[in-house]
Design a protein around this motif. Sequence first.
Motif, PDB file in Angstrom:
ATOM      1  N   ASN A   1       0.823  -1.208   0.000  1.00 27.10           N
ATOM      2  CA  ASN A   1       0.000   0.000   0.000  1.00 27.10           C
ATOM      3  C   ASN A   1       0.860   1.262   0.000  1.00 27.10           C
ATOM      4  O   ASN A   1       0.563   2.234  -0.712  1.00 27.10           O
ATOM      5  N   ASP A   2       1.924   1.256   0.803  1.00 26.33           N
ATOM      6  CA  ASP A   2       2.776   2.447   0.906  1.00 26.33           C
ATOM      7  C   ASP A   2       3.518   2.717  -0.405  1.00 26.33           C
ATOM      8  O   ASP A   2       3.650   3.874  -0.827  1.00 26.33           O
ATOM      9  N   GLN A   3       3.986   1.669  -1.060  1.00 24.44           N
ATOM     10  CA  GLN A   3       4.788   1.857  -2.264  1.00 24.44           C
ATOM     11  C   GLN A   3       3.952   2.059  -3.520  1.00 24.44           C
ATOM     12  O   GLN A   3       4.345   2.816  -4.413  1.00 24.44           O
ATOM     13  N   HIS A   4       2.808   1.401  -3.601  1.00 23.09           N
ATOM     14  CA  HIS A   4       2.037   1.419  -4.846  1.00 23.09           C
ATOM     15  C   HIS A   4       0.668   2.080  -4.709  1.00 23.09           C
ATOM     16  O   HIS A   4      -0.024   2.261  -5.714  1.00 23.09           O
ATOM     17  N   GLY A   5       0.267   2.400  -3.499  1.00 19.45           N
ATOM     18  CA  GLY A   5      -1.022   3.054  -3.293  1.00 19.45           C
ATOM     19  C   GLY A   5      -2.119   2.064  -2.924  1.00 19.45           C
ATOM     20  O   GLY A   5      -2.025   0.858  -3.177  1.00 19.45           O
ATOM     21  N   HIS A   6      -3.171   2.598  -2.323  1.00 18.99           N
ATOM     22  CA  HIS A   6      -4.261   1.736  -1.844  1.00 18.99           C
ATOM     23  C   HIS A   6      -5.078   1.155  -2.987  1.00 18.99           C
ATOM     24  O   HIS A   6      -5.658   0.066  -2.844  1.00 18.99           O
ATOM     25  N   VAL A   7      -5.135   1.849  -4.125  1.00 25.42           N
ATOM     26  CA  VAL A   7      -5.862   1.288  -5.269  1.00 25.42           C
ATOM     27  C   VAL A   7      -5.174   0.011  -5.732  1.00 25.42           C
ATOM     28  O   VAL A   7      -5.821  -1.010  -6.006  1.00 25.42           O
TER      29      VAL A   7
ATOM     30  N   GLU B   1      -6.479  -3.967  -5.614  1.00 27.25           N
ATOM     31  CA  GLU B   1      -6.420  -4.868  -6.765  1.00 27.25           C
ATOM     32  C   GLU B   1      -5.639  -6.135  -6.417  1.00 27.25           C
ATOM     33  O   GLU B   1      -6.007  -7.239  -6.857  1.00 27.25           O
ATOM     34  N   ILE B   2      -4.591  -6.000  -5.626  1.00 26.56           N
ATOM     35  CA  ILE B   2      -3.849  -7.177  -5.171  1.00 26.56           C
ATOM     36  C   ILE B   2      -4.761  -8.096  -4.371  1.00 26.56           C
ATOM     37  O   ILE B   2      -4.755  -9.324  -4.542  1.00 26.56           O
TER      38      ILE B   2
ATOM     39  N   PHE C   1       2.546 -10.036  -9.606  1.00 28.45           N
ATOM     40  CA  PHE C   1       1.343  -9.434 -10.182  1.00 28.45           C
ATOM     41  C   PHE C   1       1.715  -8.267 -11.088  1.00 28.45           C
ATOM     42  O   PHE C   1       2.523  -7.409 -10.728  1.00 28.45           O
ATOM     43  N   ASN C   2       1.079  -8.237 -12.252  1.00 28.81           N
ATOM     44  CA  ASN C   2       1.277  -7.162 -13.214  1.00 28.81           C
ATOM     45  C   ASN C   2       0.039  -6.271 -13.187  1.00 28.81           C
ATOM     46  O   ASN C   2      -1.016  -6.648 -13.715  1.00 28.81           O
ATOM     47  N   LEU C   3       0.153  -5.104 -12.573  1.00 22.73           N
ATOM     48  CA  LEU C   3      -0.982  -4.204 -12.437  1.00 22.73           C
ATOM     49  C   LEU C   3      -0.875  -3.071 -13.448  1.00 22.73           C
ATOM     50  O   LEU C   3       0.224  -2.603 -13.757  1.00 22.73           O
ATOM     51  N   PRO C   4      -2.009  -2.609 -13.985  1.00 23.75           N
ATOM     52  CA  PRO C   4      -1.988  -1.473 -14.908  1.00 23.75           C
ATOM     53  C   PRO C   4      -1.366  -0.248 -14.237  1.00 23.75           C
ATOM     54  O   PRO C   4      -1.704   0.090 -13.097  1.00 23.75           O
TER      55      PRO C   4
ATOM     56  N   ALA D   1       1.640   0.075 -13.163  1.00 21.74           N
ATOM     57  CA  ALA D   1       2.809  -0.252 -12.351  1.00 21.74           C
ATOM     58  C   ALA D   1       4.049  -0.331 -13.246  1.00 21.74           C
ATOM     59  O   ALA D   1       3.992  -0.852 -14.369  1.00 21.74           O
ATOM     60  N   THR D   2       5.159   0.179 -12.780  1.00 23.24           N
ATOM     61  CA  THR D   2       6.395   0.187 -13.573  1.00 23.24           C
ATOM     62  C   THR D   2       7.089  -1.157 -13.550  1.00 23.24           C
ATOM     63  O   THR D   2       7.971  -1.415 -14.379  1.00 23.24           O
ATOM     64  N   ALA D   3       6.722  -2.019 -12.618  1.00 18.41           N
ATOM     65  CA  ALA D   3       7.356  -3.328 -12.523  1.00 18.41           C
ATOM     66  C   ALA D   3       6.378  -4.320 -11.913  1.00 18.41           C
ATOM     67  O   ALA D   3       5.338  -3.937 -11.356  1.00 18.41           O
ATOM     68  N   LEU D   4       6.682  -5.617 -12.080  1.00 19.64           N
ATOM     69  CA  LEU D   4       5.862  -6.647 -11.453  1.00 19.64           C
ATOM     70  C   LEU D   4       5.929  -6.519  -9.931  1.00 19.64           C
ATOM     71  O   LEU D   4       6.966  -6.161  -9.373  1.00 19.64           O
ATOM     72  N   ILE D   5       4.808  -6.807  -9.280  1.00 21.88           N
ATOM     73  CA  ILE D   5       4.735  -6.691  -7.821  1.00 21.88           C
ATOM     74  C   ILE D   5       4.761  -8.082  -7.212  1.00 21.88           C
ATOM     75  O   ILE D   5       3.806  -8.858  -7.371  1.00 21.88           O
ATOM     76  N   PRO D   6       5.844  -8.442  -6.523  1.00 21.76           N
ATOM     77  CA  PRO D   6       5.888  -9.763  -5.887  1.00 21.76           C
ATOM     78  C   PRO D   6       5.016  -9.784  -4.628  1.00 21.76           C
ATOM     79  O   PRO D   6       5.017  -8.844  -3.841  1.00 21.76           O
ATOM     80  N   VAL D   7       4.285 -10.873  -4.457  1.00 21.34           N
ATOM     81  CA  VAL D   7       3.399 -11.038  -3.299  1.00 21.34           C
ATOM     82  C   VAL D   7       3.563 -12.455  -2.777  1.00 21.34           C
ATOM     83  O   VAL D   7       3.622 -13.411  -3.554  1.00 21.34           O
ATOM     84  N   THR D   8       3.636 -12.586  -1.473  1.00 22.10           N
ATOM     85  CA  THR D   8       3.649 -13.910  -0.849  1.00 22.10           C
ATOM     86  C   THR D   8       2.620 -13.941   0.279  1.00 22.10           C
ATOM     87  O   THR D   8       2.173 -12.889   0.752  1.00 22.10           O
ATOM     88  N   ILE D   9       2.267 -15.143   0.684  1.00 17.70           N
ATOM     89  CA  ILE D   9       1.343 -15.291   1.806  1.00 17.70           C
ATOM     90  C   ILE D   9       1.917 -16.286   2.807  1.00 17.70           C
ATOM     91  O   ILE D   9       2.720 -17.153   2.459  1.00 17.70           O
ATOM     92  N   SER D  10       1.512 -16.125   4.049  1.00 13.03           N
ATOM     93  CA  SER D  10       1.831 -17.077   5.115  1.00 13.03           C
ATOM     94  C   SER D  10       0.534 -17.728   5.564  1.00 13.03           C
ATOM     95  O   SER D  10      -0.529 -17.086   5.571  1.00 13.03           O
ATOM     96  N   ILE D  11       0.614 -19.007   5.944  1.00  7.99           N
ATOM     97  CA  ILE D  11      -0.593 -19.760   6.306  1.00  7.99           C
ATOM     98  C   ILE D  11      -0.355 -20.508   7.608  1.00  7.99           C
ATOM     99  O   ILE D  11       0.670 -21.185   7.786  1.00  7.99           O
ATOM    100  N   GLY D  12      -1.315 -20.364   8.509  1.00 10.42           N
ATOM    101  CA  GLY D  12      -1.363 -21.185   9.713  1.00 10.42           C
ATOM    102  C   GLY D  12      -2.443 -22.229   9.553  1.00 10.42           C
ATOM    103  O   GLY D  12      -3.547 -21.923   9.091  1.00 10.42           O
TER     104      GLY D  12
END
Length: 448
Positions: free
Chosen positions: A323-329, A333-334, A388-391, A393-404
């Motif tokens: 959110n801080d780097q790419h914005g809440h919009v 979308e993420i 993720f490739n968002l409209p 965005a200047t570069a792909l956004i890497p996203v990971t998740i953790s699961i319990g």
Amino acid sequence: MRIKLASAYYDVIQASNGTEALSIIDSEDPDLVMAGHTLSDMTGETFCQKIKASETGRDRPVLLIMPASDRAALVSALRCGADQVLFDTVSDPLLFSQVRALIRGQYISGQSFLQDNSGPEFGFSEPTTPFLSTLRIAIVADDRSLARQWQNDLRLPQQYKLSNHTPRSLMRDIEMRGAPDILMVGIDGQIPECGLQLLAAFCANSRSASTKVLAVITAGEDAVAAEALDLGANDVLLNGFTREEAEETMLRLTRLARRKHLADSMHSTVRNGLRAALIDPLTGLYNRRYAFPHLQKMAEEAAKASDPLAVMVADIDHFKQINDQHGHVAGDEILRRVTKRMAACLPGDALLARLGGEEFLIATPSTPGSEARQIARRLCDTIGNAPFNLPGATALIPVTISIGLSLGGGRTAQQTTSAMQLLEQADRALYGAKSDGRNQVMFSRPAA
């Protein structure tokens, strides 16, 4: 009239003229308004117009009593907004049946609910639209040629789609196309049994519960009309239907169409409100208000069947940084895209819900430990292996998740684990996955 109604256990408020009645209506909010055709300070038609012109009275049922059988005056009163017109020679059974039908229609349409709960805080602040969408009107009579004649004699606007039927063909049509919006059913007043039986069967059918019914009584007495109303008809047309009575019939059908529109609008609004209360608007997933009771039900069913139940809590890693780097919009979308990827990885009977923020609940029934591990690992890989490739965005956004992950149920379980216990265990395991480096699956101690 007041004595008659009071003896039938109605709470009656009496006014001496139209002006006093309008004041009482505003303060007392009655379920039904009854008035004579001529009042000391205005005509009954003017009285109707004044009620219908107000926001709270527009859909309040109004019954006018006329002193003589004057069809022209009856049509004029209907045109001015009266919901029903009776002559002062009306029998008590028909009078009470009409009163019951009007009040019943008020509650079934939901208009009383809308009047009591129409503030913006309930989501009912939009004005009622005058537009009536396309409505199907089915005309049924024992003699189909009579039904065809009625259809030809009616001159309704294009939003009404008319069809004619015998009782048997009507039931076939309902099986194929569903119930009509309005049913115009002919009842022979001299031999009313067949028509009344059809009316009773139709009104008792759950698939036709929202249909409005106009009973056309040919050569009948008040008793037949009263029975038709008590069986479920919303309105009756006495003395049959001919081309000369076409305007009265069209006015009654238009009134029923409006009632149908109001009921459908209310049901749609309530349905949408319930959906909004249970569905997360951003992702389209169930929210915690729905998820927790449903998870409890899954846990109870798993315990009863001795089936394993896997419960997972998934959290997007470093979501605040996204959110801080790419914005809440971009963050929103993420969330939506992560939701779609997770849903594609899960079996059809799985529960997937958004608990809030970037945290998700996943529950899969009949899932042993090894299979649960595979599902959880697949979820992590599906999210983490493809940035993720968002409209914009200047570069792909890497996203990971953790699961319990926690496991409950199963034939080897020592004791029944409640849904909340499973959720707490999964949540603690998630905290461990976060503390241990993220982008991984951590099992609760009972599941390890």
